[in-house]
Design a protein around this motif. Structure first.
Motif, mmCIF file in Angstrom:
data_model
loop_
_atom_site.group_PDB
_atom_site.id
_atom_site.type_symbol
_atom_site.label_atom_id
_atom_site.label_comp_id
_atom_site.label_asym_id
_atom_site.label_seq_id
_atom_site.Cartn_x
_atom_site.Cartn_y
_atom_site.Cartn_z
ATOM 1 N N SER A 95 0.690 -0.744 0.079
ATOM 2 C CA SER A 95 0.066 -0.016 0.079
ATOM 3 C C SER A 95 0.868 0.991 0.008
ATOM 4 O O SER A 95 1.834 0.901 0.368
ATOM 5 N N ARG A 96 0.924 2.302 -0.402
ATOM 6 C CA ARG A 96 1.349 3.648 -0.920
ATOM 7 C C ARG A 96 0.357 5.130 -0.330
ATOM 8 O O ARG A 96 -0.623 4.870 -1.480
ATOM 9 N N LEU A 97 0.850 5.663 0.466
ATOM 10 C CA LEU A 97 -0.265 6.662 0.401
ATOM 11 C C LEU A 97 0.449 7.726 -0.577
ATOM 12 O O LEU A 97 1.873 7.848 0.334
ATOM 13 N N ASN A 98 -0.320 8.044 -1.410
ATOM 14 C CA ASN A 98 0.806 9.827 -1.923
ATOM 15 C C ASN A 98 0.398 10.995 -1.733
ATOM 16 O O ASN A 98 -1.289 11.386 -1.860
ATOM 17 N N PRO A 99 0.485 12.295 -0.820
ATOM 18 C CA PRO A 99 -0.312 12.890 -0.462
ATOM 19 C C PRO A 99 -0.407 13.647 -0.958
ATOM 20 O O PRO A 99 -1.532 14.884 -1.163
ATOM 21 N N ILE A 215 -0.146 22.287 -7.660
ATOM 22 C CA ILE A 215 0.237 23.561 -7.565
ATOM 23 C C ILE A 215 -0.942 24.594 -6.593
ATOM 24 O O ILE A 215 -0.811 25.854 -6.612
ATOM 25 N N SER A 216 -2.237 23.618 -6.523
ATOM 26 C CA SER A 216 -3.089 24.478 -5.724
ATOM 27 C C SER A 216 -3.153 24.398 -4.902
ATOM 28 O O SER A 216 -1.592 24.137 -3.685
ATOM 29 N N PRO A 217 -3.589 25.213 -4.034
ATOM 30 C CA PRO A 217 -3.121 25.064 -2.111
ATOM 31 C C PRO A 217 -3.586 23.688 -1.458
ATOM 32 O O PRO A 217 -3.447 24.095 -0.375
ATOM 33 N N TRP A 218 -4.491 23.218 -2.044
ATOM 34 C CA TRP A 218 -4.630 21.812 -1.490
ATOM 35 C C TRP A 218 -4.262 20.817 -1.665
ATOM 36 O O TRP A 218 -4.203 20.269 -2.306
ATOM 37 N N ARG A 219 -4.288 19.958 0.311
ATOM 38 C CA ARG A 219 -3.709 18.093 -0.223
ATOM 39 C C ARG A 219 -4.881 17.841 -1.345
ATOM 40 O O ARG A 219 -5.718 17.733 -1.347
ATOM 41 N N ARG A 220 -4.200 17.096 -1.927
ATOM 42 C CA ARG A 220 -5.279 15.696 -3.217
ATOM 43 C C ARG A 220 -4.550 14.706 -2.419
ATOM 44 O O ARG A 220 -3.334 13.940 -3.108
ATOM 45 N N ALA A 221 -4.313 13.768 -1.443
ATOM 46 C CA ALA A 221 -4.179 12.355 -0.955
ATOM 47 C C ALA A 221 -4.559 11.038 -1.488
ATOM 48 O O ALA A 221 -5.970 11.249 -1.703
ATOM 49 N N ILE A 222 -4.387 10.804 -2.047
ATOM 50 C CA ILE A 222 -4.970 9.113 -2.493
ATOM 51 C C ILE A 222 -3.865 8.084 -2.644
ATOM 52 O O ILE A 222 -2.707 8.216 -2.125
ATOM 53 N N ILE A 223 -4.656 7.201 -1.789
ATOM 54 C CA ILE A 223 -4.235 5.845 -0.867
ATOM 55 C C ILE A 223 -3.669 4.353 -1.688
ATOM 56 O O ILE A 223 -5.516 4.416 -2.552
ATOM 57 N N TYR A 224 -2.993 4.405 -2.662
ATOM 58 C CA TYR A 224 -3.243 2.566 -2.809
ATOM 59 C C TYR A 224 -2.870 1.693 -2.678
ATOM 60 O O TYR A 224 -1.486 1.839 -2.227
ATOM 61 N N MET A 225 -4.234 0.726 -2.576
ATOM 62 C CA MET A 225 -3.565 -0.881 -2.080
ATOM 63 C C MET A 225 -3.946 -1.316 -3.091
ATOM 64 O O MET A 225 -4.927 -1.425 -3.783
ATOM 65 N N ASN A 226 -2.782 -2.153 -3.581
ATOM 66 C CA ASN A 226 -2.014 -2.748 -3.932
ATOM 67 C C ASN A 226 -2.307 -4.467 -3.970
ATOM 68 O O ASN A 226 -0.981 -4.651 -4.191
ATOM 69 N N TYR A 227 -3.006 -4.661 -4.917
ATOM 70 C CA TYR A 227 -3.882 -6.196 -4.658
ATOM 71 C C TYR A 227 -3.438 -7.383 -5.756
ATOM 72 O O TYR A 227 -4.032 -6.567 -6.166
ATOM 73 N N ASN A 228 -2.693 -7.844 -4.886
ATOM 74 C CA ASN A 228 -1.986 -9.163 -5.753
ATOM 75 C C ASN A 228 -3.219 -10.147 -5.861
ATOM 76 O O ASN A 228 -3.440 -10.787 -4.859
ATOM 77 N N ALA A 229 -3.347 -11.186 -6.365
ATOM 78 C CA ALA A 229 -3.547 -12.193 -7.088
ATOM 79 C C ALA A 229 -3.724 -13.238 -6.474
ATOM 80 O O ALA A 229 -2.075 -12.990 -6.436
ATOM 81 N N VAL A 230 -4.110 -14.120 -5.865
ATOM 82 C CA VAL A 230 -3.292 -15.603 -4.970
ATOM 83 C C VAL A 230 -2.053 -16.285 -5.214
ATOM 84 O O VAL A 230 -1.142 -16.484 -4.649
ATOM 85 N N GLY A 231 -2.554 -16.572 -6.650
ATOM 86 C CA GLY A 231 -2.442 -17.391 -7.556
ATOM 87 C C GLY A 231 -1.197 -16.376 -8.155
ATOM 88 O O GLY A 231 -0.493 -17.344 -9.261
ATOM 89 N N ASN A 232 -0.729 -15.792 -8.065
ATOM 90 C CA ASN A 232 -0.150 -14.731 -8.601
ATOM 91 C C ASN A 232 1.331 -14.117 -7.894
ATOM 92 O O ASN A 232 2.136 -13.182 -8.027
ATOM 93 N N ALA A 233 1.122 -15.415 -6.427
ATOM 94 C CA ALA A 233 2.600 -14.328 -5.752
ATOM 95 C C ALA A 233 3.230 -14.010 -6.211
ATOM 96 O O ALA A 233 4.156 -14.541 -6.721
ATOM 97 N N CYS A 234 4.443 -13.348 -5.688
ATOM 98 C CA CYS A 234 5.964 -12.766 -5.975
ATOM 99 C C CYS A 234 6.668 -13.976 -5.373
ATOM 100 O O CYS A 234 6.270 -14.538 -4.480
ATOM 101 N N THR A 235 7.757 -13.884 -6.397
ATOM 102 C CA THR A 235 8.685 -15.087 -5.830
ATOM 103 C C THR A 235 9.624 -14.143 -5.004
ATOM 104 O O THR A 235 11.236 -14.613 -5.105
ATOM 105 N N GLY A 236 9.787 -12.853 -5.623
ATOM 106 C CA GLY A 236 11.908 -12.230 -5.319
ATOM 107 C C GLY A 236 11.525 -11.298 -3.628
ATOM 108 O O GLY A 236 10.334 -11.654 -2.961
ATOM 109 N N THR A 237 12.823 -11.945 -3.009
ATOM 110 C CA THR A 237 12.609 -11.328 -1.431
ATOM 111 C C THR A 237 13.967 -10.108 -1.807
ATOM 112 O O THR A 237 13.767 -9.505 -0.812
#
Ligand SMILES: O=C(O)CCC(=O)C(=O)O
Length: 263
Positions: A95-99, A215-237
């Motif tokens: 997950s990544r919060l981009n404020p 460049i506006s005066p207002w914050r524009r936060a989005i959180i990205y919850m990055n869901y992966n399929a269980v059958g597509n699990a990562c192999t890197g460490t």
């Protein structure tokens, strides 16, 4: 929330679905109240803007150290649609919060796909991953909304040259050349994701996207919850927990009212 066949077909075609106001005002307020604490963390999971150490560019892993964001990550309103879109159980890859703070402090994101570093560094076999993009603040035409090229996921990996920053800091992931952007944008246009706080976009991880600096005066936060399929699990460490979660246990949707209960 259950998607119907037309919505699933739309996602398969355009690469994203948008739901304005999927979270209500009380739920958004609970999440907004957490943001200052998250941004004040001093660990490596919080990445600052290169030219301005006072501004946070993104904060990884809030679903681990913040109760409201943990609760958000297991909301049935997010997990059920993602499971339908990926046709599998899911776990949270990161997950990544981009404020995206205002007054120009929230820097631009060059055009990119999210999948290349997950594939090339984290060993994610297929682009079977969805960025659930939850608006923490209003995203308007003036606060540098997220821009997407509809249908661009059909082109697969557009560029496999990783930027130097991709491994360590997790931003400036890679660069799409101008000719590629021009070709894809001429073909299908560019869509801004605009809506009130609490809106959610489910975006395929190979959709080309980016944003200008705020460049506006207002914050524009989005959180990205990055869901992966269980059958597509990562192999890197190679990368740390906050960039490449190694727990592939299928997420069980919690009570859909859990965020409201924290209000
Ligand atoms: O929120 C933004 O402005 C862009 C973020 C982005 O492209 C990303 O996190 O991959």
């Amino acid at each position: 929330m259950k998607l119907d066949d037309a919505q699933i077909a739309e996602f398969d075609d355009r690469g994203y679905l948008f739901f304005p106001g999927l979270l209500d005002g009380d739920e958004v307020a609970v999440l907004q109240a957490e943001v200052p604490d998250i941004l004040s963390r001093q660990g490596p999971e919080v990445v600052r803007e290169k030219d301005d150490q006072t501004a946070v560019r993104l904060a990884f892993g809030s679903h681990v150290y913040s109760d409201p964001f943990r609760c958000l990550s297991t909301l049935p309103r997010l997990i059920d649609p993602v499971r339908q879109l990926l046709r599998d159980d899911v776990y949270l890859h990161q997950s990544r919060l981009n404020p995206k703070p205002g007054f120009g402090q929230g820097g631009a994101w060059d055009w990119h796909q999210d999948y290349p570093p997950w594939h090339l560094i984290d060993g994610m076999p297929e682009p079977a991953c969805v960025m659930a993009s939850i608006f923490i603040d209003d995203c308007t035409a003036v606060t540098s909304p997220l821009l997407v090229v509809p249908g661009s996921q059909h082109h697969g990996l557009l560029d496999s040259k990783l930027h130097d920053d991709a491994k360590g800091r997790g931003y400036a992931l890679h660069n799409i050349d101008s000719a590629t952007l021009e070709r894809l944008a001429e073909e299908s246009g560019i869509a801004p994701l605009i809506g009130p706080a609490g809106s959610v976009a489910f975006v395929h991880c190979n959709v080309l996207h980016g944003s200008a600096n705020n460049i506006s005066p207002w914050r524009r936060a989005i959180i990205y919850m990055n869901y992966n399929a269980v059958g597509n699990a990562c192999t890197g460490t190679e990368r740390p927990w906050y960039q490449n979660n190694r727990d592939f246990t299928p997420l069980q949707p919690l009570d859909d009212g859990c965020l409201r209960d924290l209000a």
